[in-house]
Write a protein that holds these residues in place. Structure first.
Motif, PDB file in Angstrom:
ATOM      1  N   ASP A   1      -5.832  -0.087   2.073  1.00 42.82           N
ATOM      2  CA  ASP A   1      -5.634   0.396   3.453  1.00 42.82           C
ATOM      3  C   ASP A   1      -6.967   0.684   4.132  1.00 42.82           C
ATOM      4  O   ASP A   1      -7.017   1.423   5.124  1.00 42.82           O
TER       5      ASP A   1
ATOM      6  N   ILE B   1      -7.402   3.629   7.759  1.00 38.62           N
ATOM      7  CA  ILE B   1      -7.377   5.071   7.489  1.00 38.62           C
ATOM      8  C   ILE B   1      -8.579   5.735   8.143  1.00 38.62           C
ATOM      9  O   ILE B   1      -9.660   5.162   8.195  1.00 38.62           O
TER      10      ILE B   1
ATOM     11  N   CYS C   1      -2.742   2.859  -2.948  1.00 33.26           N
ATOM     12  CA  CYS C   1      -3.298   3.077  -1.613  1.00 33.26           C
ATOM     13  C   CYS C   1      -4.317   4.207  -1.633  1.00 33.26           C
ATOM     14  O   CYS C   1      -4.078   5.267  -2.220  1.00 33.26           O
TER      15      CYS C   1
ATOM     16  N   CYS D   1      -5.437   5.930   0.963  1.00 29.95           N
ATOM     17  CA  CYS D   1      -5.287   6.897   2.062  1.00 29.95           C
ATOM     18  C   CYS D   1      -5.212   8.311   1.488  1.00 29.95           C
ATOM     19  O   CYS D   1      -4.320   8.609   0.675  1.00 29.95           O
TER      20      CYS D   1
ATOM     21  N   HIS E   1       0.843  -1.196   0.000  1.00 34.68           N
ATOM     22  CA  HIS E   1       0.000   0.000   0.000  1.00 34.68           C
ATOM     23  C   HIS E   1       0.878   1.246   0.000  1.00 34.68           C
ATOM     24  O   HIS E   1       1.389   1.677   1.027  1.00 34.68           O
TER      25      HIS E   1
END
Length: 340
Positions: free
Chosen positions: A276, A280, A239, A241, A208
Motif C-alpha cells: 500500500d 498511505i 499491508c 499501513c 493488501h
C-alpha cells in the motif's frame, strides 16, 4: 557470524522473486507532480527505490477515489494513460505483465514487471463491456470495491447493511474468471467476501490486508476469512499501513505478528506482500519506503522462517496464483463482446 547472517538474508532477498501486490504510485505521481524516474521528490515508490528494494513485479493500482465517482470510467482511463506514459518513458526499466510468461521474460531482461490493476469496481460503470475493454488495455486485477458501495458490492464501510455482491457483481466475478483476471477482495464487506468465494472458480486475493486477531480494524480479515481464502488457494498481501498493523504502536515486529497468525491459520502459502505504498499517509517504522523491503526479509530470517518459506512470502505465493489465473501466452482468451 553476524556478517555472514546478513549476507545470507540479503542474498536471499535479491535472489527471490519479489512481488508487491498493491501500490498507489499512479495517484501519488499525479498529486506530487513527479515521475517514476525521479527520486527525492516524495512518496514511497520510484524506479531507483524499487531497484534497491529488489522488487520484480509491482501491481500499479488505478484508484477510483470517491471524488471521481461520477466520472469513474473516465478516471480509470486517465490513470491507465498515466501508466502507459510511464511505461513508454521507462521502457528500459519496466515491462508490462499481461500473461504469465511475461513475468519470466521481464526478469530475464532485467526489468521490473508492471501489472495494471484497478482499485474500485465503479470504474466499470456498471458494464461488462467496459470490463472487457479494460482487459484489452492490460488490466489484470480488480479490487471490487473501495470502502463504500458501488454497482458490484458493498465495501467495509457499509457492513451494517450486510450487503454482499450484487447480481452485476456476480457477473463481473465470473467474467474476470473467464478472461484471466485476479479478483481482489480487499476493502470488500464480509458478506461480499463470502459471496466471492462462492462464485469464483479461481483463487482470489486480498491484495493488501492484515488480521483482525492482531489489530481489530475493519479493513483486516477475520480468522474464518483467512482460513477460507487459504483453503481456496488464495493469497493475502501483508499491508504496511500503520492503522492496520497496530492501533497505537505499529512496528515491523507487530507486522510479523500478523504474518505469524496468517501462517498459523492458513499455512505459509497464503501470505504475500501488498505494501500500500504511496496510498498511505504514515508508514510503519522500519518500512519507510519500498527500498526498505529487505528489512522485512531480515526480520523473517531472524524470526526463524526458512529460506524457502521467505521466498514464498516475498513473491512465490503470488506467483503461484498468477500462474493459475493469468492467461497463458500460447492460449489467450477470446474477448467476446457478447453480453452474458
Amino acid at each position: 557470524m553476524g556478517v555472514n547472517k546478513r549476507v545470507d538474508w540479503l542474498s536471499l532477498h535479491h535472489h527471490s522473486l519479489v512481488v508487491d501486490a498493491h501500490c498507489d504510485v499512479l495517484t501519488a505521481m499525479e498529486i506530487q507532480n513527479r515521475h517514476l524516474s525521479e527520486e527525492g521528490k516524495g512518496g514511497h515508490v520510484d524506479l531507483s527505490r524499487l531497484r534497491r528494494g529488489g522488487v520484480d513485479v509491482l501491481f500499479f493500482a488505478a484508484f477510483i477515489a470517491p471524488a471521481h465517482r461520477e466520472r469513474a470510467v473516465a478516471r480509470g482511463m486517465a490513470l491507465i494513460d498515466r501508466f502507459y506514459s510511464e511505461l513508454e518513458a521507462n521502457g528500459e526499466e519496466l515491462m508490462m505483465i499481461t500473461c504469465f510468461e511475461d513475468i519470466a521474460a521481464a526478469r530475464a531482461a532485467g526489468k521490473i514487471g508492471a501489472l495494471l490493476a484497478i482499485e474500485g469496481g465503479e470504474a466499470l460503470g456498471g458494464s461488462l463491456e467496459v470490463l472487457r475493454m479494460f482487459y484489452r488495455l492490460g488490466v489484470r486485477s480488480i479490487t471490487l470495491t473501495w470502502n463504500g458501495r458501488n454497482e458490484l458490492a458493498d465495501g467495509v464501510a457499509e457492513e451494517e447493511t450486510r450487503g454482499g455482491l450484487t447480481r452485476f457483481g456476480r457477473e463481473v466475478v465470473r467474467e474476470m474468471n473467464r478472461l484471466g483476471m485476479l479478483v481482489d477482495v480487499s476493502h470488500l464487506s464480509e458478506a461480499g467476501f463470502w459471496d466471492v468465494l462462492e462464485v469464483s472458480s479461481r483463487p482470489v486475493i486480498a491484495s493488501h490486508a492484515n488480521t483482525k486477531h492482531v489489530c481489530n480494524h475493519r479493513r483486516n480479515l477475520s480468522d474464518d476469512q483467512i482460513r477460507a481464502l487459504a483453503a481456496r488457494g488464495g493469497v493475502i498481501g501483508l499491508c504496511f499501513c500503520p492503522e492496520f498493523v497496530h492501533p497505537s504502536e505499529p512496528s515491523l515486529d507487530k507486522l510479523l505478528d500478523h504474518l505469524d497468525h496468517m501462517v498459523a491459520l492458513g499455512g505459509v502459502g497464503c501470505v504475500g506482500i501488498g505494501s500500500d505504498f504511496d496510498g498511505i499517509k504514515n508508514v510503519t517504522p522500519g518500512l519507510e519506503d519500498v527500498s526498505h523491503l529487505p528489512s522485512l526479509t531480515r526480520a523473517l530470517w531472524h524470526r526463524g522462517y526458512r529460506a524457502e518459506e521467505i521466498s514464498a512470502i516475498l513473491g512465490g505465493n503470488f506467483l503461484r496464483v498468477l500462474h493459475q489465473v493469468l492467461p497463458r501466452q500460447e492460449q489467450p482468451p477470446v474477448v467476446s463482446n457478447e453480453v452474458k
